[in-house]
Design an enzyme around this catalytic site. Structure first.
Site, PDB file in Angstrom:
ATOM      1  N   ARG A 122       0.958  -1.040  -0.044  1.00 33.95           N
ATOM      2  CA  ARG A 122      -0.082   0.090  -0.033  1.00 33.95           C
ATOM      3  C   ARG A 122       0.984   1.525  -0.196  1.00 33.95           C
ATOM      4  NH1 ARG A 122      -3.298  -2.929   3.780  1.00 33.95           N
ATOM      5  NH2 ARG A 122      -4.897  -3.825   2.640  1.00 33.95           N
ATOM      6  N   LYS A 144       3.370  11.253 -11.253  1.00 37.37           N
ATOM      7  CA  LYS A 144       2.393  10.357 -12.269  1.00 37.37           C
ATOM      8  C   LYS A 144       3.077   9.026 -12.374  1.00 37.37           C
ATOM      9  CE  LYS A 144      -0.428  13.641 -14.954  1.00 37.37           C
ATOM     10  NZ  LYS A 144      -0.649  14.205 -16.237  1.00 37.37           N
ATOM     11  N   GLU A 186      10.601  18.396 -24.973  1.00 37.11           N
ATOM     12  CA  GLU A 186       9.891  18.940 -23.187  1.00 37.11           C
ATOM     13  C   GLU A 186      10.534  20.031 -22.927  1.00 37.11           C
ATOM     14  OE1 GLU A 186       7.116  17.376 -22.446  1.00 37.11           O
ATOM     15  OE2 GLU A 186       7.077  15.411 -23.167  1.00 37.11           O
ATOM     16  N   LYS A 228       8.017  22.790 -13.755  1.00 37.91           N
ATOM     17  CA  LYS A 228       6.940  21.575 -13.589  1.00 37.91           C
ATOM     18  C   LYS A 228       6.706  21.559 -11.956  1.00 37.91           C
ATOM     19  CE  LYS A 228       5.530  17.125 -14.158  1.00 37.91           C
ATOM     20  NZ  LYS A 228       5.799  15.948 -14.938  1.00 37.91           N
ATOM     21  N   GLU A 238      -3.896  17.007 -11.516  1.00 37.27           N
ATOM     22  CA  GLU A 238      -4.475  17.412 -12.684  1.00 37.27           C
ATOM     23  C   GLU A 238      -5.825  17.673 -12.453  1.00 37.27           C
ATOM     24  OE1 GLU A 238      -2.266  16.057 -16.123  1.00 37.27           O
ATOM     25  OE2 GLU A 238      -3.760  16.352 -17.437  1.00 37.27           O
ATOM     26  N   ARG A 242      -2.405  21.636 -14.200  1.00 40.67           N
ATOM     27  CA  ARG A 242      -1.420  20.477 -14.530  1.00 40.67           C
ATOM     28  C   ARG A 242      -1.613  20.310 -16.107  1.00 40.67           C
ATOM     29  NH1 ARG A 242       1.294  15.692 -11.014  1.00 40.67           N
ATOM     30  NH2 ARG A 242       2.597  15.064 -12.604  1.00 40.67           N
ATOM     31  N   ASN A 246       0.635  19.679 -20.807  1.00 46.73           N
ATOM     32  CA  ASN A 246       0.492  18.967 -21.991  1.00 46.73           C
ATOM     33  C   ASN A 246       0.201  19.599 -23.500  1.00 46.73           C
ATOM     34  OD1 ASN A 246      -0.031  16.338 -20.568  1.00 46.73           O
ATOM     35  ND2 ASN A 246      -2.101  17.015 -20.085  1.00 46.73           N
ATOM     36  N   HIS A 249       0.628  18.119 -26.710  1.00 46.42           N
ATOM     37  CA  HIS A 249       0.477  16.547 -26.568  1.00 46.42           C
ATOM     38  C   HIS A 249      -0.763  16.013 -27.263  1.00 46.42           C
ATOM     39  CE1 HIS A 249       3.733  17.085 -23.712  1.00 46.42           C
ATOM     40  NE2 HIS A 249       3.653  15.791 -23.434  1.00 46.42           N
ATOM     41  N   HIS A 253      -0.286  12.809 -29.465  1.00 46.29           N
ATOM     42  CA  HIS A 253      -0.550  11.671 -29.035  1.00 46.29           C
ATOM     43  C   HIS A 253      -1.268  10.722 -30.365  1.00 46.29           C
ATOM     44  CE1 HIS A 253      -0.643  12.233 -24.462  1.00 46.29           C
ATOM     45  NE2 HIS A 253       0.492  11.961 -25.094  1.00 46.29           N
ATOM     46  N   HIS A 267       8.369  10.092 -28.628  1.00 49.55           N
ATOM     47  CA  HIS A 267       7.387  10.902 -28.055  1.00 49.55           C
ATOM     48  C   HIS A 267       8.057  12.539 -27.869  1.00 49.55           C
ATOM     49  CE1 HIS A 267       4.425  12.124 -25.109  1.00 49.55           C
ATOM     50  NE2 HIS A 267       5.588  12.899 -24.236  1.00 49.55           N
TER      51      HIS A 267
HETATM   52  N1  GLY Z   1       4.092  14.727 -18.116  1.00 51.20           N
HETATM   53  C1  GLY Z   1       2.724  15.566 -17.548  1.00 51.20           C
HETATM   54  C2  GLY Z   1       2.466  15.531 -16.192  1.00 51.20           C
HETATM   55  O1  GLY Z   1       3.399  15.129 -15.643  1.00 51.20           O
HETATM   56  O2  GLY Z   1       1.594  16.048 -15.800  1.00 51.20           O
END
Ligand code: GLY
Length: 370
Positions: A122, A144, A186, A228, A238, A242, A246, A249, A253, A267
């Site tokens: 957990r 993430k 990025e 970031k 998000e 956040r 993107n 993106h 994508h 990417h």
């Molecule tokens: N890579 C996008 C984020 O971490 O929200």
């Protein structure tokens, strides 16, 4: 030449250390987190051959013993099978609730190991040691974690913040020029989304940075991580801002899906092309000047990167096909496409209010040049 960016997330706060020579000092830096002098390292074979011994030596210098597991390299590793394998290996190694796991590698390893740590007993703490530029400026920071499923990328996962990130800028020297530049997509994104002065700095300094200047590399990674960290602190899960991360993106994508997530388009390359398209779309909607998309694409070209859809090798679907692939993106909310648009360089915002025919016209024109 060492920088620290703090990510102030209350009881989940942590530091991102950026600079050369961090692998050699990993033991001293990780030791304060440990209840006992033992960690588990999870990495992949390519990265292991380059950096595992340096990390082990750095840990041993502080008296930390390490067991290590190596996975196959590549995106295909980021799935249920290897998630189970890592989790069960960590249990076999008797990694306890208060122990620390070290993820050594690029985004695939960081995301997979982070997710394994989120579910192991957990929640077990982990340290990210990102070895690609993309992982140093994006995926290792912000918590993430996750895996791909048969239905798409990153569709199973958890928010699980690392306890420390060691972004050793020496390891960037082992990247191919193409991988480095893909990560640069990025870096550039941060300037475009929220810091025009940083984008101007990159226009001037990124060629020397790509050529190997360490001071510039540290400065670029630091500014990216600062941005970031600031966005993640505002909106960890998000719910809103956040999504600014993107930028580029939604187009990316669709292009990645159209090229089968293959070597035809990495990417970060897709992010760069997508940023150009997002600015083109913004200009056509009257949000920013027509000079902005031209300036973005000129910089991407100057870096020797793919700047346009036309630069992607091989066949692509038509505009309607690409638009349909955008609809598969997980940022679709109640059937509406969410876009990150910009009022100028450094002024991105999130919107769902984008007429489909303008998106179609951007795609049609980009494909016409192919
Ligand atoms: N890579 C996008 C984020 O971490 O929200």
């Amino acid at each position: 030449m060492r920088e620290t960016v703090h990510v102030p997330l209350g009881d989940r706060a942590y530091d991102v250390l950026i600079g050369p020579g961090l692998l050699a000092e990993a033991g001293t830096l990780i030791a304060p987190l440990l209840p006992r002098q033992r960690v588990a390292i999870v990495t992949e074979t390519r990265v292991a051959a380059l950096h595992r011994d340096a990390l082990r030596a750095g840990l041993a210098d502080a008296g930390i013993e390490a067991v290590a597991m190596e996975l196959p390299p590549g995106e295909a590793t980021k799935g249920w099978a290897h998630l189970a394998q890592v989790t069960e290996w960590l249990l076999d190694q008797k990694i306890e609730r208060r122990d620390v796991v070290v993820a050594l590698g690029g985004g695939v390893i960081g995301d997979l190991v982070g997710f394994a740590c989120a579910i192991l007993r957990r929640g077990v703490r982990f340290v990210q040691v990102p070895t690609s530029l993309l992982a140093q400026v994006d995926s290792s920071v912000g918590g993430k974690t996750g895996i791909n499923t048969a239905q798409g990328k990153n569709l199973a996962g958890a928010f699980h913040q690392p306890s420390l990130v060691l972004a050793d800028t020496d390891v960037l020297a082992s990247l191919s020029a193409r991988d480095f530049l893909a990560g640069y997509g990025e870096v550039m994104k941060y300037g475009l989304l929220g810091d025009a002065a940083f984008f101007g700095w990159l226009e001037e300094n990124a060629p020397a940075m790509a050529a190997g200047d360490m001071e510039l590399r540290v400065a670029a990674v630091k500014r990216s991580v600062e941005m970031k960290a600031e966005i993640v602190t505002r909106d960890e899960t998000e719910q809103g801002d956040r999504a600014l991360l993107n930028l580029g993106h939604t187009f990316c994508h669709a292009l990645e899906a159209a090229t089968g997530y293959s070597d035809r388009l990495l990417h970060g390359e897709g992010v760069a092309v997508g940023c150009g398209l997002a600015f083109e779309l913004s200009a056509r909607l009257g949000l920013c000047s027509q000079e902005d998309p031209s300036r973005v694409r000129a910089h991407i070209k100057a870096m020797g990167m793919k700047a346009d859809i036309a630069d992607i090798p091989g066949d692509l679907p038509d505009a309607a096909g690409l638009l349909n692939l955008m609809g598969q993106d997980k940022k679709v909310v109640a059937g509406t496409l969410n876009f990150i648009l910009a009022r100028g360089i450094g002024q991105a915002f999130v919107t769902s209010d984008v007429p489909e025919d303008t998106v179609m016209s951007v795609l049609k024109d980009a494909l016409r040049d192919k």
